[in-house]
Design a protein around this motif. Structure first.
Motif, PDB file in Angstrom:
ATOM      1  N   LEU A 298       0.386  13.027  -1.995  1.00 17.24           N
ATOM      2  CA  LEU A 298      -0.140  12.159  -3.394  1.00 17.24           C
ATOM      3  C   LEU A 298      -1.619  11.414  -2.730  1.00 17.24           C
ATOM      4  CD1 LEU A 298       2.270  10.336  -5.451  1.00 17.24           C
ATOM      5  CD2 LEU A 298       0.700  12.120  -5.979  1.00 17.24           C
ATOM      6  N   GLY A 299      -1.612  11.021  -1.370  1.00 16.49           N
ATOM      7  CA  GLY A 299      -2.512  10.200  -0.754  1.00 16.49           C
ATOM      8  C   GLY A 299      -2.590   8.570  -1.187  1.00 16.49           C
ATOM      9  N   VAL A 300      -1.352   8.247  -1.448  1.00 15.49           N
ATOM     10  CA  VAL A 300      -1.284   6.839  -1.591  1.00 15.49           C
ATOM     11  C   VAL A 300      -1.219   6.255  -0.256  1.00 15.49           C
ATOM     12  CG1 VAL A 300      -0.186   7.091  -3.803  1.00 15.49           C
ATOM     13  CG2 VAL A 300       1.400   6.778  -1.646  1.00 15.49           C
ATOM     14  N   GLU A 301      -1.643   4.802  -0.120  1.00 19.26           N
ATOM     15  CA  GLU A 301      -1.718   3.982   0.967  1.00 19.26           C
ATOM     16  C   GLU A 301      -0.317   3.523   1.399  1.00 19.26           C
ATOM     17  OE1 GLU A 301      -4.471   3.384  -1.458  1.00 19.26           O
ATOM     18  OE2 GLU A 301      -5.334   4.580  -0.274  1.00 19.26           O
ATOM     19  N   PHE A 302       0.528   3.093   0.395  1.00 13.66           N
ATOM     20  CA  PHE A 302       1.630   2.549   0.573  1.00 13.66           C
ATOM     21  C   PHE A 302       2.752   3.002  -0.201  1.00 13.66           C
ATOM     22  CE2 PHE A 302      -1.821  -0.720   0.793  1.00 13.66           C
ATOM     23  CZ  PHE A 302      -2.020  -0.694   2.188  1.00 13.66           C
ATOM     24  N   VAL A 303       3.903   2.920   0.436  1.00 12.53           N
ATOM     25  CA  VAL A 303       5.061   3.455  -0.538  1.00 12.53           C
ATOM     26  C   VAL A 303       5.962   2.031  -0.008  1.00 12.53           C
ATOM     27  CG1 VAL A 303       7.048   4.956  -0.698  1.00 12.53           C
ATOM     28  CG2 VAL A 303       5.016   5.856   0.053  1.00 12.53           C
ATOM     29  N   GLN A 304       6.852   1.710  -1.121  1.00 12.83           N
ATOM     30  CA  GLN A 304       7.780   0.516  -1.280  1.00 12.83           C
ATOM     31  C   GLN A 304       8.966   1.092  -1.353  1.00 12.83           C
ATOM     32  OE1 GLN A 304       7.562  -3.673  -2.825  1.00 12.83           O
ATOM     33  NE2 GLN A 304       7.988  -2.528  -4.455  1.00 12.83           N
ATOM     34  N   LEU A 305      10.059   0.964  -0.563  1.00 14.95           N
ATOM     35  CA  LEU A 305      11.495   1.324  -0.539  1.00 14.95           C
ATOM     36  C   LEU A 305      12.303   0.040  -1.061  1.00 14.95           C
ATOM     37  CD1 LEU A 305      11.565   3.052   2.737  1.00 14.95           C
ATOM     38  CD2 LEU A 305      11.179   4.326   0.634  1.00 14.95           C
ATOM     39  N   PHE A 333      12.554   4.258   8.148  1.00 16.65           N
ATOM     40  CA  PHE A 333      11.244   3.481   8.364  1.00 16.65           C
ATOM     41  C   PHE A 333      10.794   3.062   9.450  1.00 16.65           C
ATOM     42  CE2 PHE A 333      10.470  -1.169   9.113  1.00 16.65           C
ATOM     43  CZ  PHE A 333       9.554  -1.411   8.419  1.00 16.65           C
ATOM     44  N   LYS A 334      11.580   3.101  10.642  1.00 19.51           N
ATOM     45  CA  LYS A 334      11.110   3.177  12.052  1.00 19.51           C
ATOM     46  C   LYS A 334      10.349   4.535  12.581  1.00 19.51           C
ATOM     47  CE  LYS A 334      15.102   1.212  13.611  1.00 19.51           C
ATOM     48  NZ  LYS A 334      16.182   0.989  14.684  1.00 19.51           N
ATOM     49  N   SER A 335      10.928   5.499  11.950  1.00 15.40           N
ATOM     50  CA  SER A 335      10.123   6.747  12.356  1.00 15.40           C
ATOM     51  C   SER A 335       8.933   7.125  11.594  1.00 15.40           C
ATOM     52  CB  SER A 335      11.345   7.872  11.983  1.00 15.40           C
ATOM     53  OG  SER A 335      10.752   9.193  12.405  1.00 15.40           O
ATOM     54  N   VAL A 336       8.968   6.878  10.206  1.00 15.62           N
ATOM     55  CA  VAL A 336       7.912   7.119   9.453  1.00 15.62           C
ATOM     56  C   VAL A 336       6.524   6.450   9.838  1.00 15.62           C
ATOM     57  CG1 VAL A 336       8.340   5.900   7.443  1.00 15.62           C
ATOM     58  CG2 VAL A 336       7.019   8.114   7.207  1.00 15.62           C
ATOM     59  N   ASN A 337       6.917   5.093  10.244  1.00 16.14           N
ATOM     60  CA  ASN A 337       5.860   4.272  10.341  1.00 16.14           C
ATOM     61  C   ASN A 337       5.053   4.379  11.930  1.00 16.14           C
ATOM     62  OD1 ASN A 337       5.420   3.012   7.753  1.00 16.14           O
ATOM     63  ND2 ASN A 337       7.092   1.661   8.179  1.00 16.14           N
ATOM     64  N   HIS A 338       6.009   4.811  12.805  1.00 13.98           N
ATOM     65  CA  HIS A 338       5.519   4.747  14.189  1.00 13.98           C
ATOM     66  C   HIS A 338       5.526   6.074  14.824  1.00 13.98           C
ATOM     67  CE1 HIS A 338       5.391   0.590  14.043  1.00 13.98           C
ATOM     68  NE2 HIS A 338       6.656   0.455  13.540  1.00 13.98           N
ATOM     69  N   SER A 339       6.095   7.162  14.509  1.00 10.75           N
ATOM     70  CA  SER A 339       5.848   8.552  15.099  1.00 10.75           C
ATOM     71  C   SER A 339       4.873   9.213  15.066  1.00 10.75           C
ATOM     72  CB  SER A 339       7.207   9.241  15.000  1.00 10.75           C
ATOM     73  OG  SER A 339       7.054   9.781  13.522  1.00 10.75           O
ATOM     74  N   TYR A 345       1.085   9.884   7.498  1.00 11.16           N
ATOM     75  CA  TYR A 345       1.869   9.407   6.209  1.00 11.16           C
ATOM     76  C   TYR A 345       1.391   8.093   5.691  1.00 11.16           C
ATOM     77  CZ  TYR A 345       5.014  13.395   6.562  1.00 11.16           C
ATOM     78  OH  TYR A 345       5.583  14.619   6.548  1.00 11.16           O
ATOM     79  N   PRO A 346       1.523   7.690   4.496  1.00  9.94           N
ATOM     80  CA  PRO A 346       1.484   6.436   4.150  1.00  9.94           C
ATOM     81  C   PRO A 346       2.365   5.380   4.983  1.00  9.94           C
ATOM     82  CG  PRO A 346       2.066   7.628   2.205  1.00  9.94           C
ATOM     83  CD  PRO A 346       2.205   8.498   3.454  1.00  9.94           C
TER      84      PRO A 346
END
Ligand code: SF4
Length: 414
Positions: A298-305, A333-339, A345-346
């Motif tokens: 989608l190309g969004v910047e942010f996703v809120q869980l 959360f740890k993986s998608v933001n830092h790997s 990814y957003p």
């Protein structure tokens, strides 16, 4: 209620969207998504500039090099606690930089104000500005019937606030130090005209975002808001499979409306976030990684869980995540933001992560005004401290108390 459940003991995290039944490429649904992530040297120098600015603001506030280093480190450390490390993803939208939907765009006086406020909180133990960030449910009207709705008991009754009262409330909290406001509901896009008025009047001093289901997000309406100064939009999308999103929201066509909202927001250079209520069954069926791939497309910047809470339409239901699901969310959360593999990814925010470690920002930095006028520390724990409407009715807005009931579950971040 939708049942996607698989036996919890057989949970397998699915890393490929192609393996998820019903997955449909988001890009085929919305066309070409934009790329706003700042990478490489640009990323390095922007973060350097932001950190220098933070240090400058801290030293100007404390007027001591030694203390400035100490408080600067505390501010950076707080951020690392929220993101489980040095979160480097940042996005350029509409000529400004954004690194999450709860922080004002940089550079801006709102951003500077946030840093000065955070520094003063540490030096002088200032807690008077508890409302830097305000969620404001401006309407009780909503055409959807979402499974998880936390405003459920307030919906589709006589409107609480007139246009004039909306303005009085924004003005009141602006004077109290608010620099960012997220307008929600009900469905806030049902009050586009009033939102445009609010933004025209207060948009120079407050970063406004809109939280919407996508309903009434026509190109024309979003364009009016953008022209009035809207910074960003958060669109609720609870599944990457259209039929399951629509079933969760109990309204046919709401998935298409949500994707259109994202598309128009991107075309109009608004920062875009999507928000999902992550249920046990969603997690158990392995939908998290396919959803992440969907968000990337989608190309969004942010996703809120968001974790489901047993309030509103979920009241008295067994919806709270158990330890195993929380662990899945935290690992994700740890993986998608830092790997490295997910560097394009957003940015995924997950409040539960820092709430369980350092407490909640609600009540100390943010407040929630529900659509009946009750003022809570946050949208998810219904612990109203007062009703703002009764202060307006009695012409006593100046006497609104500063103290709020803090989060009964996690306490607050000091
Ligand atoms: S969650 Fe939002 S969109 Fe859904 S019913 Fe509640 S107010 Fe309406």
């Amino acid at each position: 209620m939708i049942d996607l459940s698989a036996p919890a003991t057989k949970v397998k995290i699915n890393y490929s969207p192609k393996n998820a039944s019903g997955y449909k490429s988001a890009s085929s649904a919305v066309g070409k998504s934009r790329k706003t992530q700042v990478r490489g040297l640009h990323n390095f120098f922007i973060w350097l500039a932001i950190k220098l600015r933070i240090f400058f603001l801290v030293i100007m506030t404390v007027r001591s090099l030694k203390k400035a280093i100490e408080y600067y480190r505390q501010i950076i450390h707080l951020r690392e606690n929220v993101w489980n490390g040095n979160m480097k993803k940042i996005y350029r939208v509409g000529g400004k930089y954004f690194y999450n939907q709860y922080t004002p765009a940089w550079p801006s006086k709102q951003y500077d104000e946030m840093i000065v406020r955070e520094t003063r909180r540490r030096i002088f133990h200032e807690t008077s500005h508890s409302c830097s960030f305000v969620f404001f449910a401006i309407t009780r009207k909503c055409p959807l019937r979402c499974e998880h709705c936390f405003e459920w008991d307030n919906l589709n009754k006589k409107e609480t606030f007139t246009a004039k009262e909306l303005d009085l409330i924004v003005d009141h909290y602006k004077k109290q130090g608010m620099f960012q406001m997220h307008l929600s509901g009900g469905e806030p896009m049902l009050r586009v005209r009033e939102m445009v008025e609010l933004l025209n009047k207060h948009g120079n001093n407050v970063d406004f975002w809109v939280l919407t289901s996508g309903f009434n997000c026509t190109r024309e309406n979003l364009s009016l808001l953008k022209q009035a100064g809207l910074k960003g939009i958060v669109v609720s999308i609870d599944h990457y499979i259209a039929e399951l999103h629509d079933a969760f929201r109990r309204k046919a066509g709401s998935y298409d409306a949500a994707l259109k909202a994202v598309q128009y927001a991107q075309e109009l250079q608004l920062a875009t976030a999507i928000s999902i209520c992550v249920t046990k069954s969603f997690l158990a069926a392995g939908h998290l990684w396919p959803y992440a791939e969907f968000a990337r497309e989608l190309g969004v910047e942010f996703v809120q869980l968001l974790e489901p809470r047993n309030i509103g339409n979920y009241k008295d239901q067994d919806v709270l995540l158990d330890e195993m699901h929380i662990q899945m969310l935290e690992d994700f959360f740890k993986s998608v933001n830092h790997s490295k593999e997910t560097s394009n990814y957003p940015t995924f925010s997950y409040h539960g992560f820092h709430q369980r470690r350092v407490g909640c920002f609600a009540g100390s930095r943010s407040i929630y005004i529900d659509s009946a006028g009750n003022v809570h520390s946050c949208p998810f724990c219904h612990t109203a401290a007062y009703n703002i409407k009764s202060f307006i009715d009695n012409n006593k807005l100046a006497e609104v108390p500063q103290k709020l009931n803090e989060c009964p579950r996690f306490g607050k971040v000091v």
